[in-house]
Design an enzyme around this catalytic site. Structure first.
Site, PDB file in Angstrom:
ATOM      1  N   ARG A  61      43.863  -7.123  48.289  1.00 21.43           N
ATOM      2  CA  ARG A  61      45.001  -7.426  49.172  1.00 21.43           C
ATOM      3  C   ARG A  61      44.504  -7.734  50.584  1.00 21.43           C
ATOM      4  NH1 ARG A  61      48.453  -3.461  50.474  1.00 21.43           N
ATOM      5  NH2 ARG A  61      46.917  -1.853  50.018  1.00 21.43           N
TER       6      ARG A  61
ATOM      7  N   TYR B 155      43.004   6.316  44.048  1.00 18.56           N
ATOM      8  CA  TYR B 155      42.452   7.516  43.385  1.00 18.56           C
ATOM      9  C   TYR B 155      42.324   7.296  41.872  1.00 18.56           C
ATOM     10  CZ  TYR B 155      42.064  12.436  42.067  1.00 18.56           C
ATOM     11  OH  TYR B 155      41.646  13.637  41.545  1.00 18.56           O
TER      12      TYR B 155
ATOM     13  N   LYS C 110      60.655   4.998  39.355  1.00 14.61           N
ATOM     14  CA  LYS C 110      59.900   4.551  38.171  1.00 14.61           C
ATOM     15  C   LYS C 110      60.859   4.042  37.087  1.00 14.61           C
ATOM     16  CE  LYS C 110      55.571   6.933  39.172  1.00 14.61           C
ATOM     17  NZ  LYS C 110      54.581   7.986  38.930  1.00 14.61           N
TER      18      LYS C 110
HETATM   19  P1  NDP Z   1      46.845   6.143  45.778  1.00 11.82           P
HETATM   20  O1  NDP Z   1      47.678   6.859  46.788  1.00 11.82           O
HETATM   21  O2  NDP Z   1      45.414   6.472  45.667  1.00 11.82           O
HETATM   22  O3  NDP Z   1      47.067   4.587  46.059  1.00 11.82           O
HETATM   23  C1  NDP Z   1      46.713   3.635  45.084  1.00 11.82           C
HETATM   24  C2  NDP Z   1      46.628   2.263  45.665  1.00 11.82           C
HETATM   25  O4  NDP Z   1      47.913   1.734  45.950  1.00 11.82           O
HETATM   26  C3  NDP Z   1      45.931   2.111  47.005  1.00 11.82           C
HETATM   27  O5  NDP Z   1      44.563   2.328  46.924  1.00 11.82           O
HETATM   28  C4  NDP Z   1      46.271   0.678  47.315  1.00 11.82           C
HETATM   29  O6  NDP Z   1      45.432  -0.156  46.541  1.00 11.82           O
HETATM   30  C5  NDP Z   1      47.692   0.589  46.751  1.00 11.82           C
HETATM   31  N1  NDP Z   1      48.639   0.623  47.884  1.00 11.82           N
HETATM   32  C6  NDP Z   1      48.827   1.609  48.753  1.00 11.82           C
HETATM   33  N2  NDP Z   1      49.751   1.247  49.658  1.00 11.82           N
HETATM   34  C7  NDP Z   1      50.166   0.011  49.322  1.00 11.82           C
HETATM   35  C8  NDP Z   1      51.114  -0.899  49.845  1.00 11.82           C
HETATM   36  N3  NDP Z   1      51.848  -0.593  50.904  1.00 11.82           N
HETATM   37  N4  NDP Z   1      51.253  -2.080  49.246  1.00 11.82           N
HETATM   38  C9  NDP Z   1      50.542  -2.379  48.140  1.00 11.82           C
HETATM   39  N5  NDP Z   1      49.623  -1.564  47.591  1.00 11.82           N
HETATM   40  C10 NDP Z   1      49.451  -0.385  48.178  1.00 11.82           C
HETATM   41  O7  NDP Z   1      47.555   6.292  44.319  1.00 11.82           O
HETATM   42  P2  NDP Z   1      47.243   7.306  43.160  1.00 11.82           P
HETATM   43  O8  NDP Z   1      46.040   6.865  42.416  1.00 11.82           O
HETATM   44  O9  NDP Z   1      47.298   8.698  43.704  1.00 11.82           O
HETATM   45  O10 NDP Z   1      48.553   7.128  42.254  1.00 11.82           O
HETATM   46  C11 NDP Z   1      48.639   6.167  41.215  1.00 11.82           C
HETATM   47  C12 NDP Z   1      49.746   6.603  40.258  1.00 11.82           C
HETATM   48  O11 NDP Z   1      49.435   7.887  39.720  1.00 11.82           O
HETATM   49  C13 NDP Z   1      51.135   6.736  40.903  1.00 11.82           C
HETATM   50  O12 NDP Z   1      52.117   6.255  40.012  1.00 11.82           O
HETATM   51  C14 NDP Z   1      51.325   8.225  41.091  1.00 11.82           C
HETATM   52  O13 NDP Z   1      52.672   8.640  41.036  1.00 11.82           O
HETATM   53  C15 NDP Z   1      50.527   8.798  39.919  1.00 11.82           C
HETATM   54  N6  NDP Z   1      49.959  10.139  40.220  1.00 11.82           N
HETATM   55  C16 NDP Z   1      50.092  11.114  39.285  1.00 11.82           C
HETATM   56  C17 NDP Z   1      49.570  12.369  39.516  1.00 11.82           C
HETATM   57  C18 NDP Z   1      49.677  13.419  38.467  1.00 11.82           C
HETATM   58  O14 NDP Z   1      49.215  14.560  38.668  1.00 11.82           O
HETATM   59  N7  NDP Z   1      50.267  13.106  37.332  1.00 11.82           N
HETATM   60  C19 NDP Z   1      48.861  12.692  40.770  1.00 11.82           C
HETATM   61  C20 NDP Z   1      48.729  11.575  41.669  1.00 11.82           C
HETATM   62  C21 NDP Z   1      49.283  10.342  41.386  1.00 11.82           C
HETATM   63  P3  NDP Z   1      44.641  -1.438  47.115  1.00 11.82           P
HETATM   64  O15 NDP Z   1      44.441  -1.205  48.580  1.00 11.82           O
HETATM   65  O16 NDP Z   1      43.371  -1.438  46.324  1.00 11.82           O
HETATM   66  O17 NDP Z   1      45.498  -2.602  46.839  1.00 11.82           O
END
Ligand code: NDP
Length: 313
Positions: free
Chosen positions: A36, A15, A139
């Protein structure tokens, strides 16, 4: 000419990740995105990765399960930004970054690491309640590993993603604004901070070559977007030309509702609790270990909440 760092983005199809890729390319960085092997036949992810390539990014194959592949990917760049998921009901993905820290140590060439943070500053959450404090604790575990290893870093505290919070008028479980009613947390007057997700990405990329944010936390506090829930609702009411019916949920009622939810829901609710009852995002001054993004990068014309809301009309 200004020398721009080469960037590796991990979690690029996520996202926030996909916005980081776009911002990195737009700001003229040579941009690498980790591909990956575990994504297998996820066609959406594959197509997205291919679209990054079309836009000029380079894809580099690597996995958290393959240390050597991470080290090789890191050797291609100067800066690494990780945006892995913060969701806790599947696994503690944030802690996967401990493997990344090991790889960064071995690669030895990384000038700046931005771990997956992008929310509430975990360092301010030592008194957070269970079970949601797991997000902050994880974190902080990653921060400790980074700092113990002497890896240069910037932590981005992005506050509330607008899509999740503004769209639903700050209500848990809502991402679209109602024309009729809203539930306020308490009196609805506690201040929070909202940031458009593309702006989060733009500020993040701006900071990677900025010596002012080396080994500091970058707080995203666009002044026009420091608003209480009641103020967000007021902006929406102005746009739709009518008042919505308001009810209030006391702190105790909120905690009682939370008790009956499953683990994942409780983790999410804990965040809302600290943000909207205790004001954890805006109730402190930025100290010497932090900088404020809109002050450092005034050239970014950030999206104001009142404009963000217009898309829902
Ligand atoms: P997503 O849930 O969209 O996931 C991000 C990416 O993480 C996935 O697309 C994938 O990338 C990778 N991923 C998922 N599962 C695995 C796994 N098991 N192993 C390795 N990689 C994995 O994340 P967000 O964008 O929602 O969140 C990103 C950050 O933002 C986080 O730290 C979250 O806490 C924070 N956040 C903050 C918010 C706020 O309101 N402040 C709201 C939402 C999130 P790929 O497949 O491309 O490798």
């Amino acid at each position: 000419m200004e020398l721009k760092s080469k960037v590796l983005i991990i979690g690029g199809t996520g996202y926030l990740g996909k916005r980081l890729v776009k911002a990195s390319l737009e700001q003229g960085h040579e941009t690498y995105v980790l591909q990956r092997p575990e994504i297998g036949v996820d066609i959406e992810k594959i197509q997205m990765l291919l679209s990054f390539k079309k836009q000029g990014a380079r894809l580099v194959i690597g996995s958290f399960n393959d240390h050597r592949s991470l080290v090789e990917a890191l050797k291609l760049v100067d800066v690494v930004i990780c945006a892995v998921s913060g969701v806790h009901f599947r696994s503690h993905q944030i802690l996967l970054q401990l493997k990344l820290v090991e790889a960064i140590k071995e690669a030895g060439n990384i000038k700046r690491f931005l771990p997956s943070e992008f929310g509430t500053d975990p360092a301010k959450m030592v008194d957070a309640i269970e079970p949601g404090r797991v997000s902050f604790d994880d974190k902080m575990t990653v921060r400790k590993a980074i700092e113990d290893a002497g890896i240069p870093y910037t932590y981005v505290s992005a506050n509330c993603f607008a899509g999740y919070f503004v769209g639903g008028l700050c209500q848990v479980g809502h991402i679209l604004p109602s024309h009729d009613s809203v539930t306020l947390y308490g009196d609805g007057n506690v201040k929070s901070i909202y940031v458009d997700e593309d702006d989060i990405a733009a500020y993040t990329i701006k900071t990677i070559d900025d010596p002012r944010t080396l080994n500091k936390t970058l707080y995203l506090r666009p002044p026009a977007n420091i608003l209480s829930q009641r103020e967000v609702v007021g902006l929406w009411e102005k746009l739709i030309g009518k008042e919505v019916h308001k009810t209030s949920l006391s702190e105790q009622e909120f905690l009682n509702i939370m008790k009956d939810k499953n683990y994942a829901e409780q983790v999410g609710l804990t965040h809302y609790y600290h943000i909207f009852y205790h004001g954890c995002l805006a109730n402190f001054e930025i100290g010497k270990d932090g900088e404020e993004a809109s002050a450092l990068y005034p050239d970014i014309k950030y999206v104001k909440v009142e404009d963000y809301l217009k898309q829902y009309l």
